[in-house]
Write a protein that holds these residues in place. Sequence first.
Motif, PDB file in Angstrom:
ATOM      1  N   ASP A  52       1.288  -1.342   0.130  1.00 16.46           N
ATOM      2  CA  ASP A  52      -0.036   0.022   0.362  1.00 16.46           C
ATOM      3  C   ASP A  52       1.103   0.181  -0.089  1.00 16.46           C
ATOM      4  O   ASP A  52       0.616   2.207  -0.293  1.00 16.46           O
ATOM      5  CB  ASP A  52      -0.865   0.205   1.336  1.00 16.46           C
ATOM      6  CG  ASP A  52      -2.349  -1.158   1.160  1.00 16.46           C
ATOM      7  OD1 ASP A  52      -2.647  -1.834  -0.139  1.00 16.46           O
ATOM      8  OD2 ASP A  52      -1.933  -1.836   2.214  1.00 16.46           O
ATOM      9  N   ARG A  53       1.628   0.972   0.140  1.00 15.78           N
ATOM     10  CA  ARG A  53       3.068   2.655  -0.009  1.00 15.78           C
ATOM     11  C   ARG A  53       3.454   2.564  -1.972  1.00 15.78           C
ATOM     12  O   ARG A  53       4.096   3.522  -1.737  1.00 15.78           O
ATOM     13  CB  ARG A  53       4.335   1.941   0.728  1.00 15.78           C
ATOM     14  CG  ARG A  53       4.090   2.423   1.864  1.00 15.78           C
ATOM     15  CD  ARG A  53       5.051   2.251   3.198  1.00 15.78           C
ATOM     16  NE  ARG A  53       5.105   3.018   3.877  1.00 15.78           N
ATOM     17  CZ  ARG A  53       5.825   3.313   5.196  1.00 15.78           C
ATOM     18  NH1 ARG A  53       7.055   3.295   4.498  1.00 15.78           N
ATOM     19  NH2 ARG A  53       5.317   4.070   6.305  1.00 15.78           N
ATOM     20  N   LEU A  54       3.481   1.591  -2.366  1.00 21.22           N
ATOM     21  CA  LEU A  54       3.835   1.546  -3.866  1.00 21.22           C
ATOM     22  C   LEU A  54       3.007   1.532  -4.828  1.00 21.22           C
ATOM     23  O   LEU A  54       1.605   0.925  -4.469  1.00 21.22           O
ATOM     24  CB  LEU A  54       5.346   0.597  -4.414  1.00 21.22           C
ATOM     25  CG  LEU A  54       6.180   1.009  -3.388  1.00 21.22           C
ATOM     26  CD1 LEU A  54       7.383  -0.416  -3.791  1.00 21.22           C
ATOM     27  CD2 LEU A  54       6.595   1.655  -3.854  1.00 21.22           C
TER      28      LEU A  54
END
Length: 75
Positions: A52-54
């Motif tokens: 969920d960060r990339l």
Amino acid sequence: MQASVHEAKTNLSKLIEAALRGERVVITRHGIPAAEIVPARPARVTIGGLKDRLAPPSDAFLAPLSEDELADWGA
């Protein structure tokens, strides 16, 4: 604390416990220090840590290279 290789084989669990308590545990071979038992460091990498960060790769990223780009790579 020092232990010979034979003593270390026999008392490995106790030596690990000593290292976890902060004691310096040295394994000797023929009276010469050969290795040291130290506590393992905690892992710094978390599996899935970037979830969920990339962003997923764009279509352009997955598209085939152009003839010019292929030439740049020597293909």
